[in-house]
Write a protein that holds these residues in place. Structure first.
Motif, PDB file in Angstrom:
ATOM      1  N   ASP A 165      53.382  84.229  20.699  1.00 17.46           N
ATOM      2  CA  ASP A 165      54.437  85.190  20.342  1.00 17.46           C
ATOM      3  C   ASP A 165      54.194  85.803  18.967  1.00 17.46           C
ATOM      4  O   ASP A 165      55.114  86.299  18.324  1.00 17.46           O
ATOM      5  N   PRO A 210      53.844  82.461  29.270  1.00 15.03           N
ATOM      6  CA  PRO A 210      53.422  83.791  28.793  1.00 15.03           C
ATOM      7  C   PRO A 210      54.305  84.317  27.668  1.00 15.03           C
ATOM      8  O   PRO A 210      55.538  84.298  27.756  1.00 15.03           O
ATOM      9  N   GLY A 211      53.636  84.769  26.617  1.00 17.11           N
ATOM     10  CA  GLY A 211      54.338  85.314  25.474  1.00 17.11           C
ATOM     11  C   GLY A 211      54.962  84.278  24.568  1.00 17.11           C
ATOM     12  O   GLY A 211      55.584  84.645  23.557  1.00 17.11           O
TER      13      GLY A 211
END
Length: 264
Positions: free
Chosen positions: A263, A197-198
């Motif tokens: 990101d 995630p991210g």
């Protein structure tokens, strides 16, 4: 000999001397694969499995007679015969390895790697000089953490192959229990996706009907496309048993790994 490819921010390194293994895959600046363990040929990077993928029960199978493979993960034989062999480089994207002792049938495997910006396309092709049973696949050791973020597996398998007391397929298909797993799955609704995630998302698409997931280690997660389940050389169900490859009729499988940054 190392085969190297680059596309934008992505880089691929294959070591032909270490089983035709990907020893590095940098995607959008992140190394996706665990470092290869020089003392353990089955750990790290990503290697082809052939002429069988996963385990053979007690290393035994029957095809034109009773056969015994070396026991390299007691009490079973595992991951084929080419993962620690030196492969012959054909060109910048291709390598080949002939099957020889202890595999009792004549033939070879060809691997191809095609890196493009944002994706890696891989092909395995087994060619037989005489009829032989074959299952094959890929064994990537993905890093569990990128930039300190832990991977999540997003997927929808339809069933899992139950394991018996020997750790091998029992012949029953069962509902998928919570992990961790060291198991084979089928009936997938779509390609598995590893997501940090991210940071990064990685889709693992293939022409294979089965995926083994091994997520018990603390630092790695393996998502392994395979043409057949473990012990396929002993399975009798037409849906699950190994293919019989004939001269002039190769077995071909592909997997495409596609990634995108999360990101920004």
């Amino acid at each position: 000999m190392e085969l190297r490819q680059a596309a934008g921010d992505d880089e691929l390194v294959v070591d032909s001397e270490r089983g035709g293994r990907i020893v590095s895959l940098r995607a959008a600046g992140h190394e996706l694969l665990a470092e290869v363990d020089a003392a353990a040929s089955m750990s790290g990077g990503s290697f082809p499995m052939a002429p069988w993928a996963g385990r053979i029960r007690r290393g035994r199978f029957s095809f034109g007679g009773d056969r015994q493979m070396p026991i390299n993960l007691p009490p079973h034989a595992i991951h084929g015969t080419v993962l620690d062999r030196s492969w012959t480089v054909v060109d910048d994207t291709t390598a080949r390895c002939a099957f020889d002792d202890p595999w009792p049938f004549a033939g070879s495997i060809i691997a191809r790697w095609e890196l493009r910006a944002g994706s890696l396309h891989q092909t395995l092709e087994v060619r037989a000089d005489e009829p032989m049973p074959v299952s094959m696949g890929w064994h990537p050791w993905f890093r569990r953490r990128l930039s300190g973020v832990e991977a999540e597996l997003d997927w929808s398998p339809g069933h899992m192959f139950e394991r018996d007391g020997d750790g091998m397929p029992s012949g029953r298909l069962v509902d998928v229990p919570p992990g961790p797993w060291d198991d084979c799955f089928g009936g997938l609704a779509g390609p598995p996706v590893l997501r940090w995630p991210g940071v990064l998302e990685l889709e693992i698409a293939s022409t294979c009907g089965f995926v083994v997931v091994y997520d018990e280690p603390a630092d790695t997660i393996c998502v392994e496309p395979q043409t057949a389940p473990p012990d396929a050389l002993n399975l009798t169900d037409d849906r699950h048993r190994a293919a019989v490859v004939e001269p002039g009729e190769p077995l071909v499988a592909t997997t495409t790994w596609t990634w995108r940054r999360l990101d920004g």
